[in-house]
Every structure is written in C-alpha cells, then in structure tokens.
Motif scaffolding. Structure first.
Motif, PDB file in Angstrom:
ATOM      1  N   GLU A   1       2.752   5.431  79.047  1.00  0.00           N
ATOM      2  CA  GLU A   1       3.040   6.698  79.717  1.00  0.00           C
ATOM      3  C   GLU A   1       4.301   7.369  79.175  1.00  0.00           C
ATOM      4  N   PHE A   2       5.283   6.586  78.744  1.00  0.00           N
ATOM      5  CA  PHE A   2       6.532   7.127  78.218  1.00  0.00           C
ATOM      6  C   PHE A   2       6.638   6.816  76.733  1.00  0.00           C
ATOM      7  N   ASP A   3       7.400   7.645  76.037  1.00  0.00           N
ATOM      8  CA  ASP A   3       7.541   7.490  74.591  1.00  0.00           C
ATOM      9  C   ASP A   3       8.700   6.574  74.203  1.00  0.00           C
ATOM     10  N   TYR A   4       9.780   6.609  74.961  1.00  0.00           N
ATOM     11  CA  TYR A   4      10.977   5.846  74.630  1.00  0.00           C
ATOM     12  C   TYR A   4      11.581   5.249  75.896  1.00  0.00           C
ATOM     13  N   MET A   5      12.339   4.166  75.693  1.00  0.00           N
ATOM     14  CA  MET A   5      13.177   3.638  76.759  1.00  0.00           C
ATOM     15  C   MET A   5      14.594   3.546  76.213  1.00  0.00           C
ATOM     16  N   LEU A   6      15.514   4.152  76.946  1.00  0.00           N
ATOM     17  CA  LEU A   6      16.922   4.157  76.570  1.00  0.00           C
ATOM     18  C   LEU A   6      17.693   3.216  77.479  1.00  0.00           C
ATOM     19  N   HIS A   7      18.715   2.589  76.933  1.00  0.00           N
ATOM     20  CA  HIS A   7      19.629   1.760  77.723  1.00  0.00           C
ATOM     21  C   HIS A   7      20.987   2.449  77.672  1.00  0.00           C
ATOM     22  N   PHE A   8      21.445   2.890  78.827  1.00  0.00           N
ATOM     23  CA  PHE A   8      22.740   3.550  78.959  1.00  0.00           C
ATOM     24  C   PHE A   8      23.757   2.581  79.543  1.00  0.00           C
ATOM     25  N   VAL A   9      24.973   2.607  79.031  1.00  0.00           N
ATOM     26  CA  VAL A   9      26.110   1.937  79.661  1.00  0.00           C
ATOM     27  C   VAL A   9      27.180   3.005  79.820  1.00  0.00           C
ATOM     28  N   CYS A  10      27.515   3.294  81.080  1.00  0.00           N
ATOM     29  CA  CYS A  10      28.445   4.370  81.416  1.00  0.00           C
ATOM     30  C   CYS A  10      29.563   3.825  82.305  1.00  0.00           C
ATOM     31  N   PRO A  11      30.669   4.552  82.390  1.00  0.00           N
ATOM     32  CA  PRO A  11      31.735   4.113  83.298  1.00  0.00           C
ATOM     33  C   PRO A  11      31.291   4.115  84.755  1.00  0.00           C
ATOM     34  N   ASP A  12      30.420   5.067  85.102  1.00  0.00           N
ATOM     35  CA  ASP A  12      29.957   5.173  86.489  1.00  0.00           C
ATOM     36  C   ASP A  12      28.717   6.061  86.540  1.00  0.00           C
ATOM     37  N   ALA A  13      28.143   6.192  87.735  1.00  0.00           N
ATOM     38  CA  ALA A  13      26.922   6.987  87.915  1.00  0.00           C
ATOM     39  C   ALA A  13      27.165   8.467  87.638  1.00  0.00           C
ATOM     40  N   ALA A  14      28.358   8.948  87.944  1.00  0.00           N
ATOM     41  CA  ALA A  14      28.663  10.364  87.703  1.00  0.00           C
ATOM     42  C   ALA A  14      28.608  10.677  86.208  1.00  0.00           C
ATOM     43  N   ASP A  15      29.135   9.773  85.386  1.00  0.00           N
ATOM     44  CA  ASP A  15      29.079   9.978  83.942  1.00  0.00           C
ATOM     45  C   ASP A  15      27.628   9.940  83.459  1.00  0.00           C
ATOM     46  N   PHE A  16      26.850   8.987  83.965  1.00  0.00           N
ATOM     47  CA  PHE A  16      25.436   8.930  83.602  1.00  0.00           C
ATOM     48  C   PHE A  16      24.735  10.233  83.969  1.00  0.00           C
ATOM     49  N   ASN A  17      24.993  10.744  85.162  1.00  0.00           N
ATOM     50  CA  ASN A  17      24.367  11.986  85.611  1.00  0.00           C
ATOM     51  C   ASN A  17      24.725  13.141  84.673  1.00  0.00           C
ATOM     52  N   ARG A  18      25.989  13.253  84.312  1.00  0.00           N
ATOM     53  CA  ARG A  18      26.439  14.319  83.419  1.00  0.00           C
ATOM     54  C   ARG A  18      25.748  14.212  82.055  1.00  0.00           C
ATOM     55  N   VAL A  19      25.751  13.022  81.487  1.00  0.00           N
ATOM     56  CA  VAL A  19      25.170  12.826  80.153  1.00  0.00           C
ATOM     57  C   VAL A  19      23.659  13.038  80.173  1.00  0.00           C
TER      58      VAL A  19
ATOM     59  N   GLU B   1      21.893  14.860  82.259  1.00  0.00           N
ATOM     60  CA  GLU B   1      21.588  16.288  82.447  1.00  0.00           C
ATOM     61  C   GLU B   1      21.791  17.066  81.149  1.00  0.00           C
ATOM     62  N   GLN B   2      22.829  16.724  80.386  1.00  0.00           N
ATOM     63  CA  GLN B   2      23.032  17.376  79.085  1.00  0.00           C
ATOM     64  C   GLN B   2      21.881  17.062  78.134  1.00  0.00           C
ATOM     65  N   LEU B   3      21.423  15.819  78.163  1.00  0.00           N
ATOM     66  CA  LEU B   3      20.313  15.431  77.304  1.00  0.00           C
ATOM     67  C   LEU B   3      19.039  16.173  77.689  1.00  0.00           C
ATOM     68  N   LEU B   4      18.770  16.278  78.969  1.00  0.00           N
ATOM     69  CA  LEU B   4      17.588  17.016  79.430  1.00  0.00           C
ATOM     70  C   LEU B   4      17.658  18.497  79.044  1.00  0.00           C
ATOM     71  N   ALA B   5      18.852  19.065  79.063  1.00  0.00           N
ATOM     72  CA  ALA B   5      19.020  20.482  78.742  1.00  0.00           C
ATOM     73  C   ALA B   5      18.982  20.754  77.238  1.00  0.00           C
ATOM     74  N   ASP B   6      19.129  19.719  76.432  1.00  0.00           N
ATOM     75  CA  ASP B   6      19.139  19.866  74.974  1.00  0.00           C
ATOM     76  C   ASP B   6      17.722  20.153  74.482  1.00  0.00           C
ATOM     77  N   GLU B   7      17.469  21.379  74.049  1.00  0.00           N
ATOM     78  CA  GLU B   7      16.139  21.773  73.572  1.00  0.00           C
ATOM     79  C   GLU B   7      15.699  20.960  72.365  1.00  0.00           C
ATOM     80  N   ASP B   8      16.648  20.567  71.506  1.00  0.00           N
ATOM     81  CA  ASP B   8      16.305  19.780  70.326  1.00  0.00           C
ATOM     82  C   ASP B   8      15.775  18.395  70.700  1.00  0.00           C
ATOM     83  N   ALA B   9      16.221  17.855  71.831  1.00  0.00           N
ATOM     84  CA  ALA B   9      15.751  16.535  72.268  1.00  0.00           C
ATOM     85  C   ALA B   9      14.300  16.595  72.722  1.00  0.00           C
TER      86      ALA B   9
END
Length: 158
Positions: A102-120, A122-130
C-alpha cells in the motif's frame, strides 16, 4: 570469496562488537592473529563488511522516534528520484526503505521531540518535489527487540 565457518564466525563476532581486538577475535575464532587479520581485511575488501560504526545510546539524550509510511503521487523513476533527493536533505530521516504494498517507502525519523517531527514532516508534505500523496506516522513507544545483528548462519546457508 567463500564464506567458510571461520569467516562466518568473524562476521558474527564483529557485528556484535566491532571494537574487539584482533588478539581477542583470533582467540575467539581459533585462528592465528595474522590469519584472522588477513581474513578481516579480505572481508572488508570484498565488501562483506561495509563499515564499522558506533551505535549511540539514544536513551542518554532527548529524542522521539517515528516510523513513517509514505505513498507517492506517481510511480515513475523521476518521482522516486525527486523523493530520494528530498529526504536525503533531512537529517532527522536516518533510514529509508522502498517497499511493496500500500505504501511506497518507510522512513525512520529520529527527532529531538514530537514538535520537531511535526515541523519536519509538514515541510516534507508541502514539498512539491517530494510528490507525497499520503503519509502515516507511528511513534516508537518502546524498542521491544532492538537490532542486534543479522542471522548470518541462516543467510549464508547453502
């Protein structure tokens, strides 16, 4: 290169402790120090050993880990390459695998906290090139069975 029982034992020992001295490794394997060192060099030269890394204990630092399933908008080489370039620019993405299903990729994120993950994310989702059509994220609560090495005896069976 043939992976005999000595080479297999060397690989098993090194994936558990890459800092083991050649003397201790040779004693554990049952070879002379020079023969053991020559085998390690050959295994490295033949790329059976890709690199030696230190595993940082994340429990010592503030962090949040997430596994994220990603579906792309299109299934073509240009879209995949664009996506790869986008995630390679994000230091919080520590690994990525392409999957079937069902999905094409699985990413593993390591962030300082959930807020940083949310920010990153959302930027990835907004990136048209992605070219991401959908993402689902999963917060790691506990590492129930952390990675401790590959099952080499099974993988090198004839």
């Amino acid at each position: 290169m043939k992976i005999d029982r000595h080479n297999l034992r060397i690989l098993q020992a090194l994936q558990t402790n890459a800092r083991i001295s050649n003397l201790n490794l040779s004693e554990q394997i049952g070879l002379s120090e020079s023969a053991c060192l020559a085998r390690v060099k050959r295994l490295t030269g033949e790329r059976y050993i890709r690199e030696f890394l230190a595993e940082v204990n994340l429990d010592k630092v503030r962090h949040a880990e997430f596994y994220v399933n990603v579906a792309l908008k299109r299934q073509d080489a240009r879209t995949s390459e664009s996506f790869r370039r986008a995630i390679n620019e994000i230091p919080q993405v520590v690994s990525c695998v392409k999957m079937s299903g069902e999905f094409d990729y699985m990413l593993h994120f390591v962030c300082p906290d959930a807020a940083d993950f949310n920010r990153v994310s959302e930027q990835l989702l907004a990136d048209e090139d992605a070219a991401i059509s959908r993402m689902t994220s999963h917060l790691v609560i506990e590492k129930t069975k952390p990675f401790t090495g590959y099952p080499l005896e099974l993988l090198f069976q004839d």
